[in-house]
Each structure stands twice: as structure tokens, then as C-alpha cells.
Scaffold this motif. Structure first.
Motif, short mmCIF file in Angstrom:
data_model
loop_
_atom_site.label_atom_id
_atom_site.label_comp_id
_atom_site.label_asym_id
_atom_site.label_seq_id
_atom_site.Cartn_x
_atom_site.Cartn_y
_atom_site.Cartn_z
N GLU A 1 -3.86 12.87 0.81
CA GLU A 1 -2.65 13.50 0.30
C GLU A 1 -2.54 13.59 -1.22
OE1 GLU A 1 0.31 11.02 2.06
OE2 GLU A 1 -0.46 9.25 1.10
N ARG B 1 4.45 2.71 -5.64
CA ARG B 1 5.58 3.53 -6.12
C ARG B 1 6.46 2.72 -7.06
NH1 ARG B 1 7.30 7.45 -1.05
NH2 ARG B 1 5.41 8.65 -1.22
N VAL C 1 -5.71 2.75 -1.29
CA VAL C 1 -5.24 3.85 -2.11
C VAL C 1 -6.21 5.02 -2.03
CG1 VAL C 1 -4.77 4.57 -4.46
CG2 VAL C 1 -3.97 2.36 -3.64
N GLU D 1 -5.71 6.93 1.21
CA GLU D 1 -4.48 7.73 1.22
C GLU D 1 -4.60 8.91 0.27
OE1 GLU D 1 -1.59 4.78 0.34
OE2 GLU D 1 -1.43 4.14 2.41
N GLU D 2 -5.20 8.66 -0.88
CA GLU D 2 -5.32 9.74 -1.85
C GLU D 2 -6.19 10.86 -1.35
OE1 GLU D 2 -6.46 8.59 -5.74
OE2 GLU D 2 -4.86 7.12 -5.83
N LEU E 1 1.04 10.19 -2.51
CA LEU E 1 1.12 8.72 -2.58
C LEU E 1 2.38 8.27 -3.33
CD1 LEU E 1 -0.34 5.96 -2.12
CD2 LEU E 1 -1.36 6.29 -4.36
N ARG F 1 1.34 1.37 -0.49
CA ARG F 1 2.03 2.52 -1.09
C ARG F 1 3.40 2.16 -1.69
NH1 ARG F 1 2.81 8.00 1.28
NH2 ARG F 1 1.22 7.38 2.74
#
Ligand code: UDX
Length: 458
Positions: free
Chosen positions: A311, A282, A304, A307-308, A316, A278
Motif C-alpha cells: 500500500e 503513525r 513495514v 505493508e509498504e 501505512l 502500523r
């Protein structure tokens, strides 16, 4: 006089899009040269994107009667070891004994057998028993092949080794050696150690590259200083990326590109296996915003995706960054057809991990590269690109997970690539050379044609 039966080539790729893709492209080229092709894969370790790719390939192919498919049974290896490469390797190893009866009964009769570079040890005894010439398809660069064949010579001294001087080829700095090879007893380390010396037992090595791209390495491999240890190396590339979907099936990324100015967009993706953390994601987002260019960013990878799911992209990357991204770019989560993106005239630069297929595709479409090698052969490939002058890469960025590269630095590097006219000129030259290599009378085309004639005589 009895008619000579057509050439029939069996192809056996390993796991992963980076291995399957060049095999499918080789299949298409062979069919185009009037050969029959049997493609052997394994089940159920063929991933969704791989089986989609195979069926898309199958259904889009006009000469269907020349293409045959065969699935090997799954491996009984522990399902807890879920790495698809490992499972595929095991499935092939455990069912290799089925190949002689399968391949002796194909029609027209088998003329040659081409298998993946990582499968020499499990398949060599079987391939030898078939009575036809057999080859590997080396799915990386010729420079990497020289390292592959040379590795067993230096592997014992790896802990203290600095640069690796390969006879006739430029030296490979320690920092560019695939990190997985530096881990004792790794799957790939063992493959390199065991298989390098076995290359001599093959009838040859096929490789998706072309003279103008890797002249020095190809010369060293073929008749140069490394000749004693190697069978012939056939540079039959670049493999043509293939036909596109019909106009009305163009996806959202292509439509988004349509109204962007020529050469104004950076395309960002890191291949089929990489999964960044993450923090780094970013920073990439920040870097893209700072670069000042429009961008198309393909965000994918296991981490990814997980996590996606929980959220979303806002979670992310943060809401503020997502808002800034929307002003300049398009973020895509699903699989895109990279060929179509690189072919679009709005795309003026490619931030790439330098997987070899991506490098050859960028050459084919003439797109400058900002290399960000993250693992495996990628630094060695990135060096091929920068030596050729159509790309750059930052040697201080390390391997995936070693550092978090800051957005400021990423943005600056992208800006430099997009503003460097010399990269664009070189990319156009490389594109022209790529197309010439496989046009009628080109070196790649002639090499493939001669190989097929050899199989014919055999
Ligand atoms: C890996 C290695 O990096 C490569 O050098 C090796 O020889 C094979 O295994 P991978 O990381 O998957 O390959 O990258 P790459 O070699 O670039 O292959 C990926 C393929 O998938 C390319 O043909 C690319 O066009 C395609 N792709 C990738 C897509 O079509 N869409 C995507 O979103 C991502």
C-alpha cells in the motif's frame, strides 16, 4: 636471525548487522596495526545487507593482501526456522569441526582467534584445540557484559526477582532485563545460562567501549569485585566507524541534509532488526510533526516492508500525515549509512533504540540521544547514555509492542532533547573523549597495542 611472522587473527561474527559491523571495524583496526585478518562467515545465511556490507568493506580496503575471507557451509537446520540468528548459530555449530584444519593451514600462521559473544558454547572446544589464545568480542556495553556474567547467579529466581544488584556495578531494574531472558528456555536465555560460567575459560573479552564511557563497569569487571569470575576485559573501543563513500556517491538523505541549519534535524531509526507496527508508526509520524524540528526518519523492518509493498507509505501512515511529514521531513525506506548521517552537521539529535553500535557511533560523532529502547540489551545501554548525561530516555514507554506511545508524548520528548543545551555540551565532551581513547597513547589504543604484543610473544 629469522624474521618474526606477522600477527594473524581469525574473526568469527554472528548474524545481524549489530554483530557483523563491530567485527568489520575490529578487522580494520587490526589491519591498521599491521595484522593479517581472516574473517569467517557462513553461507547462505549471510543476509543481503550483510553481504553488501562485506563486499563494500572488502573493495574499499586498501590493504587487501592482509585481509582473507572464508565461508563456512550452510546449516541443514530446518528452513522453516527462518530466523537468521538461529540459522547462523546452527551453521556455525554444525561446521565448527572444520575450523581446526582451516585455521591450522592459514598463512601467516594463526596468532589468535576472536569469536562472537553468542558463540562460546559451540566454539570453545574448537578454540581450545587451536593452541592460540582465544577471545570473544562482546558486541554490547560493558554494563551488559557484567549482567551477562552475573545472570546465571540469579536466573533460577527470575520469576520473583526484582532489581539485580551486580557487585561493583549499578543495579539493573527488573524492567530493564532483556525480555527474551524472562522466557523459559529461550535461545538467548540458554546462551546466557550456559555461557556466563564459561567466560573464565577464555583468554579475555574484547569490547567496543572506552573508559570515559563506562568507567564503573569496566573497573568492576577488571580487578574490581567481579574479578574472580572473569578473564581480562579489554576495552579497545571506540571502534572507528570508517571511511565514507566518495563525494559524488552521496545519497539523497545527505543531499537533503546539506541545506538544513546546523543542529536542526532529528535523525530517527531503530536499528537493523526492529519492526514496529502500523499504529506505532503513525504515532511516530505525528510526534515528529509535532516536535517542531526537521527530521530524517528511516522506516524499515520486515512488517513495514510488507505493508509498504502492498500500500505504500500513504497507506501505512495515511495521506494526511504523509502530506504533513513532507513539509518538515524526509522519510527513507532503504538502508542508509548511519555514520554519514550522524557525521552531518545538520543533525542535532538522534532518536535511537540504543543498540550498542548506534550508541558508540553517537558518542563518536557527538550527537545527543533520545533513547527509545525496544528489546534486548537496549534499556541497559540507554541507561549508560543517560548516566553520562548526553541522552535521555523515558522509562514508562515499555518494550516494543507493550504500549503504543502517543504522538503527543513523542513530540514533547523530541522537543525537550533538541532544546536541551546541556545534552549538547555533554555530547561534545563524550566525542572528545572517544577520539582521545583511540588516538596514539589513548587508553583504547594502548590496550589494543598491548594485546597485539601479547599475541606476538605467544
Ligand atoms: C543489536 C543490539 O541491539 C546491539 O546492542 C547488540 O550488541 C548487537 O545486536 P542492532 O539492533 O542491529 O544490534 O543495532 P546496533 O547495535 O545499533 O547496530 C546497527 C548497525 O547498523 C550500526 O552500526 C548502524 O550504524 C548500522 N545501520 C543501521 C546503518 O548503517 N544504517 C541503518 O539504516 C541502520
Amino acid at each position: 636471525m629469522s624474521e618474526v611472522p606477522p600477527i594473524h587473527v581469525a574473526l568469527l561474527p554472528s548474524a545481524g548487522m549489530g554483530h557483523l559491523t563491530p567485527f568489520l571495524r575490529l578487522a580494520a583496526m587490526l589491519v591498521h596495526h599491521n595484522c593479517h585478518v581472516t574473517l569467517i562467515t557462513t553461507h547462505p545465511t549471510v543476509s543481503k545487507s550483510e553481504s553488501d556490507q562485506i563486499s563494500k568493506f572488502h573493495s574499499s580496503f586498501p590493504q587487501v593482501n592482509q585481509l582473507h575471507f572464508h565461508l563456512l557451509p550452510p546449516s541443514d537446520a530446518s528452513a522453516t526456522k527462518a530466523d537468521p540468528f538461529f540459522l547462523r548459530f546452527e551453521a556455525i555449530r554444525s561446521s565448527s569441526h572444520l575450523l581446526p584444519s582451516l585455521l591450522s593451514s592459514v598463512s601467516p600462521p594463526l596468532s589468535s582467534f576472536v569469536y562472537d559473544m553468542t558463540l562460546i558454547s559451540p566454539l570453545l572446544p574448537v578454540a581450545d584445540s587451536l593452541g592460540v589464545p582465544h577471545y570473544i568480542l562482546f558486541t554490547s556495553s560493558a554494563t551488559m557484559l557484567s549482567f551477562f556474567s552475573y545472570f546465571p547467579t540469579v536466573s533460577a529466581s527470575l520469576p520473583t526477582l526484582n532489581d539485580v544488584e551486580i557487585p561493583g556495578v549499578s543495579s539493573i531494574p527488573r524492567s530493564s532485563i532483556p525480555p527474551m531472558l524472562l522466557v523459559p528456555n529461550s535461545l538467548f536465555g540458554n546462551i546466557f545460562n550456559e555461557d556466563g560460567p564459561k567466560l573464565t575459560k577464555l583468554h579475555g573479552v574484547l569490547i567496543n567501549t572506552f573508559e570515559e564511557l563506562e568507567a564503573q563497569s569496566l573497573e568492576a569487571l577488571n580487578g574490581g569485585k567481579m574479578v574472580k569470575e572473569l578473564p581480562p576485559v579489554y576495552a579497545v573501543g571506540p571502534f572507528v566507524p570508517g571511511e565514507f563513500e566518495k563525494e559524488d556517491q552521496r545519497g539523497a538523505p545527505l543531499k537533503w541534509l546539506d541545506d538544513k541549519a546546523k543542529g536542526s534535524v532529528v535523525y530517527v531509526t531503530f536499528g537493523s532488526r526492529t519492526a514496529m507496527g502500523r499504529d506505532q508508526m503513525r504515532e511516530i509520524g505525528e510526534g515528529l510533526v509535532r516536535s517542531g524540528s526537521m527530521f530524517l526518519w528511516v522506516v524499515k523492518g520486515k512488517k513495514v516492508d510488507r505493508e509498504e509493498e502492498e500500500e505504500g507509505l500513504e497507506g501505512l501512515l495515511g495521506l494526511e500525515l504523509v502530506e504533513k511529514i513532507k513539509e518538515r521531513g524526509l522519510v527513507v525506506k532503504e538502508w542508509v549509512d548511519q555514520r554519514e548521517i550522524l557525521d552531518h552537521e545538520a543533525v542535532g539529535g538522534f532518536v535511537s533504540h540504543c543498540g550498542w553500535n548506534s550508541v558508540v557511533e553517537a558518542a563518536w560523532y557527538g550527537v545527543p540521544i533520545m533513547g527509545w529502547p525496544l528489546g534486548g540489551d537496549q534499556k541497559i545501554n540507554a541507561e549508560v547514555v543517560s548516566n553520562k548525561g548526553w541522552g535521555v530516555w523515558n522509562k514508562d514507554w515499555g518494550w516494543e509492542g507493550e504500549n503504543v506511545v502517543k504522538g503527543e508524548e513523542i513530540g514533547e520528548a523530541i522537543r525537550e532533547m533538541m532544546n536541551d543545551e546541556s545534552l549538547r555540551i555533554k555530547a561534545a565532551e563524550v566525542k572528545e573523549a572517544a577520539r582521545k581513547a583511540i588516538s596514539v597513547g589513548g587508553r583504547g589504543e594502548v590496550t589494543l597495542q598491548k594485546l597485539i604484543e601479547k599475541w606476538n610473544k605467544f
